[in-house]
Design an enzyme around this catalytic site. Sequence first.
Site, mmCIF file in Angstrom:
data_model
loop_
_atom_site.group_PDB
_atom_site.id
_atom_site.type_symbol
_atom_site.label_atom_id
_atom_site.label_comp_id
_atom_site.label_asym_id
_atom_site.label_seq_id
_atom_site.Cartn_x
_atom_site.Cartn_y
_atom_site.Cartn_z
ATOM 1 N N SER A 179 4.589 -0.684 2.289
ATOM 2 C CA SER A 179 4.012 -0.963 0.948
ATOM 3 C C SER A 179 2.364 -1.074 1.066
ATOM 4 C CB SER A 179 4.485 -1.852 0.150
ATOM 5 O OG SER A 179 3.967 -2.021 -1.074
ATOM 6 N N ASN A 195 4.187 -5.094 4.779
ATOM 7 C CA ASN A 195 3.031 -5.340 3.653
ATOM 8 C C ASN A 195 1.691 -4.925 4.335
ATOM 9 O OD1 ASN A 195 1.533 -6.222 0.884
ATOM 10 N ND2 ASN A 195 0.334 -7.157 2.626
ATOM 11 N N GLU A 196 1.242 -3.507 3.845
ATOM 12 C CA GLU A 196 -0.056 -2.925 4.256
ATOM 13 C C GLU A 196 -0.249 -2.641 5.844
ATOM 14 O OE1 GLU A 196 -2.943 -5.142 2.341
ATOM 15 O OE2 GLU A 196 -2.408 -4.421 0.264
ATOM 16 N N ASP A 197 0.746 -2.638 6.685
ATOM 17 C CA ASP A 197 0.727 -2.602 8.027
ATOM 18 C C ASP A 197 0.151 -1.130 8.356
ATOM 19 O OD1 ASP A 197 1.582 -5.047 8.273
ATOM 20 O OD2 ASP A 197 3.213 -4.421 9.342
#
Length: 858
Positions: A487, A433-435
Amino acid sequence: MEHPVQELSLGSFPWEWRKAASSSDDWTKCKTFPTVIHFELEQAGQIPDPFIGDNENDLQWVGLEDWEFRTRFPTPQGFNHFRSVVLSFDGLDTVAKVFLNDQVILQNDNMFVPLQVDVSAALKEGEMNDLRILFESADRVAKEREAVYGKLDSTIRDGSRLHLRKAQYHWGWDWGPKEVTCGPYKDIKLRLYDQEIDDIHVTTELTDDLSTATVSVEVALAEAASDGRVEVSLESQDGKTLEQKIMNISKGSDTMLFTVPNPQLWWPAGHGDPNLHQAVVKLLSRDGKDIQTKSIAFGIREIKLIQRPLDGAEGTTFMFQVNKKPIYICGNNWVPSHNQTPAVTTQMYSDMLSLAVRNNNNMIRLWGGGYFEHDDFYNICDQKGLLVWHDFMTACGIYPVNKSFLESVAIEVRAQVKRLRNHACIALWCGNNEDLFCAENNGVEFDASDVTGPWDKTPLPQRIIYLQIWPEIIRELTPEIPYWPSSPFGGKNSNDPTVGDVHQWNVWHMQQLHYQQFPQLGGRFVSEFGMHAFPDIRTVKAFAPNQADRFPNSRMMDTHNKSHGAESKMGKYLWSNFHLPRTMESFIYVSQLLQAEALDYAIIHWRREWKGESREYNAGSINWQLNDSNPTTSWALVDYYHRRKPAFYTSARAFAPVSVGITRTPFWHFVDNDNPITTHIPRYELWGSSFLNNPIALELRVRAYDIAHLKEISLDPALAVSQVTLGSNKSTELLNIPDSDMRRFGVTESSYIVLSATLHDPVTGKEVARKVSWPEPYRYLNLPAESTANVTVAGDTATIVCGSYPLKGVFAHVAEDDGDDPDWEDNMYDLMPGETIVLVGKGLNGREVRLRHLANVE
């Protein structure tokens, strides 16, 4: 002789816990097992509820201590006659050293890895055995590793968390408190076997016409016994045996194929029944006796992620196709239901996931800052037809790439994918998530289009995790399930609206644009977007027990709102859109109305872009978020106590199988310094959307009311009522009303028009979908003080009749001192004069129903 497999849960024996620095007799009995230390301390009355008041601040010492848990269990008779005697640990949170009879048998530093160890030499024959687990402070160990490996960028909370494979939200998030807990959070079992089924992998393939399915059942035996004989039975949902076969396994694993004609398919919610089958596998001894039986529930279904060019637009689709049918994704993001995992029950999972279905969801995105959920979560998703977008457990940071860390995350994902891959609900594995998104926002310069590497000498070597290590595991273990590296991800940058998925946080975060701009802020697939809202007043009273703390921007309210700068963001959005309320109850309501309006704007407009084959310009939206882990102000539709906010109902209607939408241009009545009053007559576009398999004929009814001059606008009869047909599984443009027509109907520049559109069954007259478009901003409206509605109650039914003026945001509720609200089937309506709606609420039981709406805000 081959013995039947034996399994003994150590949770059946008493467990105790203590602070590791305590004296030897200072043990306290565990209230439950599995467990974690915060849960035990609270149950023992040694700490207050961390969720109440500002107790969280006073309890940080718990996460800085080391803790021990222990139990005693007997050695099974005849244990030394088994080829393998192992202790299996389904989950240890997190930095643990395990002692059996004072011998170290295991060390762990990854919460997500199930472990097992041979203990045949350590057991005491004919005696009791002492099992003790020492948990070191994860908070301290993370900081020690940070000192060795260096600081890493973390967009949210303490960056030391990135060095430890533990649920990242335990360090706090922008919706949750910091509770760095520890303990044996999953079961521990003693297992004895000569032969054992190690793994079962069921996959299905469908013919193009869906008339026949091929079911593949791969069975692997434990390494200790690579040869064996198994019986495999396929059973239908009603328990009937479809086919049964026997195979000999000679090299550790083998595969059996079954043909199923006219299969009962597993469908996502809203598109068919989620039919489940069973693969029953029996491991047989040489003389044909059962050694072990395992049963796997699976769905006969095919899931694909389709990325193909679009007509008249750049980029590609990001579209899920199930059983050959394109599916528009309607979903919510899922965060852990509690900061203490033992507090999450099967009933809690069932209640919340049932609400997801009632929200017309067909997908849940399991967010990457939590943990791989318990089996019950996935079983219930299977049963309810909820697809699961499954992030792997990294979120909002740039993670280590040292050798031990990379080895650990590989073991972790391998174990969890094998555990979960048979579930019908699993639709997508996602790397994080969003890394990558956070790396871009933190100024790390890297080539987002480089997906082949090598990356070790680039500014972002972490890509080896998401673009090499994990996808290789997926290709090996479960190639039938799509993998997505991150994502958001895709295109020229990680948040490219034309390729892949996007997280749309230019509303609320980042640019803090008007929510009315959501229609222009979509993408091929929006996997995060949202708007804050306060929880129910009952929830506020629970976490803020002192009356003096119950005002919107008190220190206590900020303590229970973890989003950075939330007070100023909430102020901006409320100030921009509404008359500011004076009471706490009204402030809560207006914040909830804000959320309901924002989500409706986004969902209904993005859904319009689902226009049919090769025109799937938007193929889904997943709201942030469905649930809360604690009582707080957040983006959740349903608060910690499972109380639904008004946006739950408005988003459910926006996600419904049939919906209707209105857009007005311009969307805003502007006032600016250069031109004190900018007036206009708006123009309107109306469309409908259907997820049904066939076209549907409906009646479209349109009404208009001038709220400035308090009069109904007389429309042309052909405009007021018309017959329309919605195309199958797409949006359909229905009507354009130019400003010249509005002028012809008597609308002037000083008018403020409320436009209503409803779709009805042409035979029964029953309303199928509705949308009411109001002039904005609402702060410009001077609504009549006489704006009201009449409510009558009979049993579990409330009938609401609107008075002489339109009502905005009519939300039915019972008095705060009259218990919780009933289980409303629907709620939160905009009403036109004289309009009647009937609300059904299980548990209303004739209680008085009160209404909140924009005109009675105090």
